[in-house]
Write a protein that holds these residues in place. Structure first.
Motif, short mmCIF file in Angstrom:
data_model
loop_
_atom_site.label_atom_id
_atom_site.label_comp_id
_atom_site.label_asym_id
_atom_site.label_seq_id
_atom_site.Cartn_x
_atom_site.Cartn_y
_atom_site.Cartn_z
N ILE A 38 -12.27 -26.73 77.09
CA ILE A 38 -12.74 -27.71 75.99
C ILE A 38 -13.63 -28.76 76.95
CG2 ILE A 38 -11.77 -29.88 74.98
CD1 ILE A 38 -9.14 -28.36 74.69
N PRO A 39 -14.96 -28.42 76.83
CA PRO A 39 -15.98 -29.14 77.63
C PRO A 39 -16.02 -30.41 77.51
CG PRO A 39 -16.84 -27.12 76.92
CD PRO A 39 -15.54 -27.32 76.11
N SER A 40 -15.52 -30.95 76.37
CA SER A 40 -15.72 -32.48 76.07
C SER A 40 -14.51 -33.39 77.01
CB SER A 40 -15.27 -32.77 74.40
OG SER A 40 -13.89 -32.32 74.48
N ILE A 41 -13.67 -32.51 77.71
CA ILE A 41 -12.81 -33.34 78.45
C ILE A 41 -13.16 -33.57 79.67
CG2 ILE A 41 -10.28 -33.21 79.76
CD1 ILE A 41 -9.43 -31.41 77.31
N SER A 42 -13.36 -34.96 79.97
CA SER A 42 -14.19 -35.13 81.28
C SER A 42 -13.07 -35.55 82.37
CB SER A 42 -14.97 -36.54 81.10
OG SER A 42 -14.13 -37.58 80.83
N ASP A 43 -13.56 -35.61 83.34
CA ASP A 43 -12.59 -35.90 84.76
C ASP A 43 -11.94 -37.27 84.59
OD1 ASP A 43 -13.26 -33.62 86.02
OD2 ASP A 43 -14.91 -34.09 87.28
N ALA A 44 -12.42 -38.18 83.90
CA ALA A 44 -11.94 -39.58 83.59
C ALA A 44 -11.04 -39.45 82.54
CB ALA A 44 -13.27 -40.34 83.24
N VAL A 45 -10.83 -38.57 81.83
CA VAL A 45 -9.79 -38.59 80.57
C VAL A 45 -8.47 -38.88 81.29
CG1 VAL A 45 -9.04 -36.04 80.95
CG2 VAL A 45 -9.12 -37.51 78.53
N GLU A 46 -7.83 -39.88 80.44
CA GLU A 46 -6.29 -40.28 80.73
C GLU A 46 -5.44 -39.05 80.54
OE1 GLU A 46 -3.15 -43.84 79.79
OE2 GLU A 46 -5.18 -43.82 78.89
N SER A 47 -4.63 -38.74 81.59
CA SER A 47 -3.86 -37.71 81.16
C SER A 47 -2.50 -37.78 82.09
CB SER A 47 -4.38 -36.30 81.77
OG SER A 47 -4.67 -36.45 83.16
N THR A 48 -1.51 -37.02 81.71
CA THR A 48 -0.21 -36.86 82.33
C THR A 48 0.38 -35.57 82.80
OG1 THR A 48 0.44 -38.92 80.93
CG2 THR A 48 2.29 -37.54 82.16
N PHE A 49 0.57 -35.39 84.01
CA PHE A 49 1.17 -33.98 84.33
C PHE A 49 2.66 -33.89 83.79
CE2 PHE A 49 3.87 -31.82 87.47
CZ PHE A 49 3.38 -30.42 87.38
N LEU A 50 2.80 -32.79 82.84
CA LEU A 50 4.20 -32.65 82.51
C LEU A 50 5.07 -31.65 83.24
CD1 LEU A 50 3.12 -32.31 78.63
CD2 LEU A 50 4.11 -34.36 79.93
N PHE A 51 4.51 -30.61 83.34
CA PHE A 51 5.24 -29.54 84.03
C PHE A 51 4.20 -28.22 84.39
CE2 PHE A 51 6.32 -29.69 79.49
CZ PHE A 51 5.48 -28.59 79.09
N LYS A 52 4.87 -27.36 84.98
CA LYS A 52 4.03 -26.13 85.22
C LYS A 52 4.42 -24.81 84.26
CE LYS A 52 2.54 -26.98 90.14
NZ LYS A 52 2.81 -26.61 91.38
N LEU A 53 3.67 -23.88 83.87
CA LEU A 53 3.67 -22.89 83.16
C LEU A 53 3.20 -21.74 84.15
CD1 LEU A 53 4.75 -20.98 80.74
CD2 LEU A 53 2.48 -21.51 79.71
N ASN A 54 4.24 -20.71 84.56
CA ASN A 54 3.74 -19.63 85.54
C ASN A 54 2.95 -20.10 86.62
OD1 ASN A 54 5.14 -17.77 83.95
ND2 ASN A 54 3.38 -17.63 82.72
N ASP A 55 3.47 -21.35 87.27
CA ASP A 55 2.80 -21.99 88.31
C ASP A 55 1.41 -22.54 87.85
OD1 ASP A 55 4.48 -21.60 90.28
OD2 ASP A 55 3.84 -19.57 90.61
N VAL A 56 1.20 -22.80 86.72
CA VAL A 56 -0.31 -23.53 86.14
C VAL A 56 0.16 -24.91 85.50
CG1 VAL A 56 -2.33 -23.33 84.73
CG2 VAL A 56 -1.38 -21.29 85.70
N PRO A 57 -0.38 -25.86 86.27
CA PRO A 57 0.01 -27.39 85.69
C PRO A 57 -0.45 -27.43 84.16
CG PRO A 57 -1.17 -27.38 87.70
CD PRO A 57 -1.16 -26.01 87.50
N CYS A 58 0.45 -28.35 83.30
CA CYS A 58 0.29 -28.28 82.13
C CYS A 58 0.13 -29.96 82.02
CB CYS A 58 1.51 -27.95 81.16
SG CYS A 58 1.62 -26.29 81.10
N PHE A 59 -1.05 -30.55 81.30
CA PHE A 59 -1.41 -31.87 81.25
C PHE A 59 -1.31 -32.43 79.86
CE2 PHE A 59 -3.01 -31.22 85.42
CZ PHE A 59 -2.74 -32.21 86.10
N LEU A 60 -0.76 -33.68 79.64
CA LEU A 60 -0.75 -33.93 78.40
C LEU A 60 -2.00 -35.03 78.34
CD1 LEU A 60 0.62 -35.07 75.38
CD2 LEU A 60 1.64 -36.59 76.85
#
Length: 264
Positions: A38-60
Protein backbone atom coordinates in the motif's frame (compact mmCIF):
# COMPACT_ATOMS: atom_id res chain seq x y z
CA UNK A 1 7.41 -5.78 23.38
CA UNK A 2 6.14 -2.28 22.64
CA UNK A 3 9.49 -0.74 21.66
CA UNK A 4 8.80 -0.79 17.91
CA UNK A 5 9.09 2.56 16.20
CA UNK A 6 7.62 3.04 12.75
CA UNK A 7 6.21 0.60 10.23
CA UNK A 8 8.68 -1.43 8.20
CA UNK A 9 8.05 -2.24 4.54
CA UNK A 10 7.40 -5.91 5.34
CA UNK A 11 5.21 -5.24 8.38
CA UNK A 12 1.54 -6.18 8.28
CA UNK A 13 -1.17 -3.51 8.06
CA UNK A 14 -4.58 -3.90 9.69
CA UNK A 15 -7.23 -1.47 8.56
CA UNK A 16 -10.87 -1.91 9.59
CA UNK A 17 -13.86 -0.28 7.98
CA UNK A 18 -16.63 -0.78 10.54
CA UNK A 19 -16.82 -4.57 10.90
CA UNK A 20 -14.70 -5.43 7.86
CA UNK A 21 -10.97 -5.99 7.42
CA UNK A 22 -8.95 -4.95 4.38
CA UNK A 23 -7.21 -7.96 2.79
CA UNK A 24 -5.00 -8.38 -0.28
CA UNK A 25 -6.08 -10.72 -3.08
CA UNK A 26 -3.39 -13.17 -4.17
CA UNK A 27 -4.88 -15.53 -6.74
CA UNK A 28 -7.32 -17.80 -4.92
CA UNK A 29 -5.91 -16.85 -1.53
CA UNK A 30 -6.22 -13.78 0.67
CA UNK A 31 -3.38 -12.15 2.59
CA UNK A 32 -2.93 -9.54 5.26
CA UNK A 33 -1.40 -6.62 3.34
CA UNK A 34 2.10 -5.40 4.13
CA UNK A 35 3.15 -1.78 4.07
CA UNK A 36 4.92 -2.27 0.72
CA UNK A 37 1.56 -3.39 -0.77
CA UNK A 38 0.00 0.00 0.00
CA UNK A 39 2.29 2.81 -1.25
CA UNK A 40 -0.16 5.45 -0.02
CA UNK A 41 0.84 4.73 3.58
CA UNK A 42 3.50 7.27 4.48
CA UNK A 43 6.00 7.14 7.32
CA UNK A 44 3.97 9.83 9.06
CA UNK A 45 0.75 7.80 9.23
CA UNK A 46 -0.65 7.37 12.73
CA UNK A 47 -0.32 3.73 13.70
CA UNK A 48 -0.47 1.41 16.71
CA UNK A 49 1.64 -1.72 17.14
CA UNK A 50 -0.69 -4.59 18.07
CA UNK A 51 1.28 -7.86 18.10
CA UNK A 52 3.50 -10.05 15.94
CA UNK A 53 2.53 -12.76 13.48
CA UNK A 54 5.40 -15.21 12.91
CA UNK A 55 7.77 -12.52 14.26
CA UNK A 56 6.44 -9.90 11.83
CA UNK A 57 4.92 -6.79 13.52
CA UNK A 58 1.24 -6.04 12.86
CA UNK A 59 0.20 -2.39 12.92
CA UNK A 60 -3.26 -0.90 13.21
CA UNK A 61 -4.00 2.22 11.17
CA UNK A 62 -7.19 4.27 11.48
CA UNK A 63 -7.05 6.39 8.32
CA UNK A 64 -8.41 4.72 5.19
CA UNK A 65 -5.52 3.88 2.81
CA UNK A 66 -5.79 4.37 -0.94
CA UNK A 67 -5.74 0.96 -2.62
CA UNK A 68 -6.29 -0.63 -6.01
CA UNK A 69 -9.85 -1.96 -5.84
CA UNK A 70 -9.03 -4.98 -8.00
CA UNK A 71 -6.22 -6.10 -5.68
CA UNK A 72 -7.95 -5.71 -2.32
CA UNK A 73 -11.17 -6.81 -0.69
CA UNK A 74 -12.97 -6.17 2.60
CA UNK A 75 -14.09 -9.24 4.57
CA UNK A 76 -16.69 -9.21 7.34
CA UNK A 77 -15.31 -10.09 10.76
CA UNK A 78 -18.10 -12.65 11.24
CA UNK A 79 -16.77 -14.69 8.29
CA UNK A 80 -13.58 -15.43 10.24
CA UNK A 81 -15.52 -17.88 12.42
CA UNK A 82 -15.20 -20.43 9.60
CA UNK A 83 -12.29 -18.95 7.63
CA UNK A 84 -9.97 -21.62 6.21
CA UNK A 85 -6.83 -19.48 6.65
CA UNK A 86 -6.58 -19.76 10.44
CA UNK A 87 -3.78 -17.23 10.93
CA UNK A 88 -5.66 -14.53 9.06
CA UNK A 89 -8.81 -15.35 11.04
CA UNK A 90 -6.98 -15.04 14.37
CA UNK A 91 -5.25 -11.79 13.42
CA UNK A 92 -8.44 -10.31 12.02
CA UNK A 93 -10.57 -11.12 15.05
CA UNK A 94 -8.07 -10.17 17.77
CA UNK A 95 -7.06 -7.04 15.86
CA UNK A 96 -10.70 -6.01 15.63
CA UNK A 97 -11.17 -6.36 19.39
CA UNK A 98 -8.11 -4.20 20.01
CA UNK A 99 -9.20 -1.64 17.40
CA UNK A 100 -12.57 -1.32 19.15
CA UNK A 101 -10.90 -0.90 22.53
CA UNK A 102 -8.50 1.79 21.31
CA UNK A 103 -11.33 3.61 19.52
CA UNK A 104 -13.55 3.57 22.60
CA UNK A 105 -10.84 5.00 24.85
CA UNK A 106 -9.51 7.96 22.85
CA UNK A 107 -10.68 10.21 25.68
CA UNK A 108 -10.50 9.69 29.43
CA UNK A 109 -13.75 8.46 30.96
CA UNK A 110 -12.87 10.22 34.23
CA UNK A 111 -11.81 13.73 33.20
CA UNK A 112 -12.47 13.83 29.45
CA UNK A 113 -8.89 14.63 28.41
CA UNK A 114 -7.38 13.04 25.29
CA UNK A 115 -5.55 9.82 26.19
CA UNK A 116 -2.35 8.30 24.87
CA UNK A 117 -0.94 4.81 24.63
CA UNK A 118 1.28 3.63 27.47
CA UNK A 119 4.76 2.85 26.17
CA UNK A 120 5.69 -0.12 28.37
CA UNK A 121 2.52 -2.24 28.38
CA UNK A 122 -0.83 -2.75 26.69
CA UNK A 123 -2.69 0.10 28.33
CA UNK A 124 -4.00 3.62 27.75
CA UNK A 125 -3.12 6.45 30.11
CA UNK A 126 -4.59 9.87 30.65
CA UNK A 127 -1.83 12.52 30.77
CA UNK A 128 -4.12 14.80 32.75
CA UNK A 129 -5.33 12.65 35.67
CA UNK A 130 -3.05 9.59 35.23
CA UNK A 131 -5.99 7.17 34.91
CA UNK A 132 -4.84 3.91 33.32
CA UNK A 133 -7.21 1.74 31.27
CA UNK A 134 -6.41 -1.84 30.34
CA UNK A 135 -8.16 -3.86 27.62
CA UNK A 136 -11.59 -5.02 28.71
CA UNK A 137 -11.98 -8.77 28.85
CA UNK A 138 -15.31 -10.03 30.19
CA UNK A 139 -15.31 -13.45 31.91
CA UNK A 140 -18.22 -15.65 30.91
CA UNK A 141 -19.05 -19.23 31.84
CA UNK A 142 -20.31 -21.82 29.40
CA UNK A 143 -21.59 -25.09 30.80
CA UNK A 144 -22.38 -28.49 29.33
CA UNK A 145 -25.10 -30.00 31.51
CA UNK A 146 -25.23 -33.78 31.33
CA UNK A 147 -27.32 -36.51 32.88
CA UNK A 148 -26.63 -40.18 32.17
CA UNK A 149 -26.35 -40.34 28.37
CA UNK A 150 -28.07 -37.01 27.70
CA UNK A 151 -26.94 -33.42 27.25
CA UNK A 152 -29.05 -30.30 27.75
CA UNK A 153 -29.02 -27.98 24.74
CA UNK A 154 -30.83 -24.68 24.53
CA UNK A 155 -32.20 -22.43 21.79
CA UNK A 156 -31.35 -18.78 22.42
CA UNK A 157 -33.78 -16.12 21.23
CA UNK A 158 -31.00 -14.77 18.97
CA UNK A 159 -30.35 -18.13 17.29
CA UNK A 160 -31.62 -19.22 13.90
CA UNK A 161 -34.26 -21.93 13.76
CA UNK A 162 -33.19 -25.38 14.94
CA UNK A 163 -29.87 -24.11 16.29
CA UNK A 164 -28.93 -25.13 19.83
CA UNK A 165 -25.98 -24.59 22.11
CA UNK A 166 -24.91 -24.64 25.76
CA UNK A 167 -26.01 -22.40 28.61
CA UNK A 168 -23.67 -19.40 28.99
CA UNK A 169 -23.53 -16.08 30.79
CA UNK A 170 -21.29 -13.36 32.16
CA UNK A 171 -19.85 -13.45 35.66
CA UNK A 172 -21.18 -10.76 37.98
CA UNK A 173 -19.20 -8.62 40.41
CA UNK A 174 -18.33 -10.48 43.61
CA UNK A 175 -19.25 -13.84 42.11
CA UNK A 176 -17.03 -16.89 41.64
CA UNK A 177 -17.18 -18.72 38.32
CA UNK A 178 -18.81 -21.72 39.97
CA UNK A 179 -21.46 -19.44 41.46
CA UNK A 180 -22.01 -17.99 37.99
CA UNK A 181 -22.65 -21.49 36.64
CA UNK A 182 -25.23 -22.17 39.36
CA UNK A 183 -26.98 -18.81 38.88
CA UNK A 184 -27.04 -18.80 35.07
CA UNK A 185 -28.42 -22.34 34.82
CA UNK A 186 -31.08 -21.59 37.43
CA UNK A 187 -32.07 -18.32 35.76
CA UNK A 188 -32.16 -19.58 32.20
CA UNK A 189 -33.58 -23.10 32.49
CA UNK A 190 -34.64 -23.44 36.15
CA UNK A 191 -32.32 -26.34 37.04
CA UNK A 192 -30.08 -26.95 40.06
CA UNK A 193 -26.67 -28.27 38.98
CA UNK A 194 -24.14 -30.35 40.90
CA UNK A 195 -20.64 -31.81 40.41
CA UNK A 196 -19.37 -28.74 38.57
CA UNK A 197 -16.05 -29.51 36.83
CA UNK A 198 -13.76 -27.05 35.08
CA UNK A 199 -12.92 -27.98 31.48
CA UNK A 200 -10.84 -25.24 29.79
CA UNK A 201 -11.02 -21.62 28.67
CA UNK A 202 -11.09 -19.90 25.29
CA UNK A 203 -10.67 -16.24 24.38
CA UNK A 204 -13.61 -15.10 22.26
CA UNK A 205 -12.73 -11.71 20.75
CA UNK A 206 -16.06 -11.44 18.89
CA UNK A 207 -17.61 -10.30 22.17
CA UNK A 208 -14.47 -9.32 24.07
CA UNK A 209 -14.98 -12.33 26.33
CA UNK A 210 -12.99 -15.05 28.01
CA UNK A 211 -15.17 -18.15 27.86
CA UNK A 212 -14.61 -20.49 30.82
CA UNK A 213 -15.99 -23.96 30.18
CA UNK A 214 -17.50 -26.30 32.76
CA UNK A 215 -19.27 -29.62 32.80
CA UNK A 216 -22.04 -30.10 35.36
CA UNK A 217 -24.67 -32.69 36.24
CA UNK A 218 -28.34 -32.47 37.17
CA UNK A 219 -31.09 -34.78 38.27
CA UNK A 220 -33.32 -35.09 35.20
CA UNK A 221 -36.38 -35.44 37.42
CA UNK A 222 -36.27 -31.65 37.59
CA UNK A 223 -38.48 -29.74 35.18
CA UNK A 224 -36.77 -27.63 32.51
CA UNK A 225 -38.20 -24.10 32.67
CA UNK A 226 -36.77 -21.77 29.96
CA UNK A 227 -36.89 -18.13 30.98
CA UNK A 228 -38.48 -17.21 27.61
CA UNK A 229 -36.26 -14.14 27.50
CA UNK A 230 -32.81 -15.42 26.56
CA UNK A 231 -33.79 -19.07 26.22
CA UNK A 232 -36.92 -19.93 24.27
CA UNK A 233 -36.49 -23.70 24.31
CA UNK A 234 -34.29 -26.27 26.03
CA UNK A 235 -34.34 -30.06 25.96
CA UNK A 236 -32.36 -33.23 26.54
CA UNK A 237 -30.61 -34.82 23.56
CA UNK A 238 -28.86 -38.17 23.18
CA UNK A 239 -25.72 -39.09 21.24
CA UNK A 240 -26.32 -39.45 17.54
CA UNK A 241 -29.45 -37.32 17.80
CA UNK A 242 -28.11 -33.81 18.30
CA UNK A 243 -29.67 -30.74 16.65
CA UNK A 244 -27.68 -28.16 14.70
CA UNK A 245 -25.00 -26.78 17.01
CA UNK A 246 -21.65 -24.89 16.96
CA UNK A 247 -18.58 -26.43 15.36
CA UNK A 248 -15.42 -27.24 17.29
CA UNK A 249 -13.92 -23.84 16.42
CA UNK A 250 -15.72 -22.66 19.57
CA UNK A 251 -15.48 -24.08 23.06
CA UNK A 252 -19.23 -24.77 22.96
CA UNK A 253 -18.84 -26.96 19.89
CA UNK A 254 -15.81 -28.67 21.37
CA UNK A 255 -17.63 -29.56 24.58
CA UNK A 256 -20.66 -30.84 22.68
CA UNK A 257 -18.29 -32.92 20.55
CA UNK A 258 -16.73 -34.36 23.73
CA UNK A 259 -20.20 -35.50 24.81
CA UNK A 260 -20.97 -36.94 21.37
CA UNK A 261 -17.76 -39.01 21.50
CA UNK A 262 -18.55 -40.17 25.05
CA UNK A 263 -15.42 -38.46 26.38
CA UNK A 264 -17.13 -36.52 29.18
Amino acid sequence: FFEINGIGEDDYILYYNNNTLLLKINGEELEIPRKRDIPSISDAVESTFLFKLNDVPCFLILDCPKTNETSFIYKEISTFRTFKQKEIAWVGIVGHQLMSWYSQNRFCGKCGAKTKEKSDERAIICPSCSTIVFPKISPAIIVAIVCDNKILLAHNSNFQNNWYSLIAGYADIGESLEETVIREVKEEVGLDVKNIRYYKSQPWPFSGSMMIGFFAEVDDAQTICPDNIEITEAAWFTRGNLPNHPTTISIAGEMIDKFEKDEV
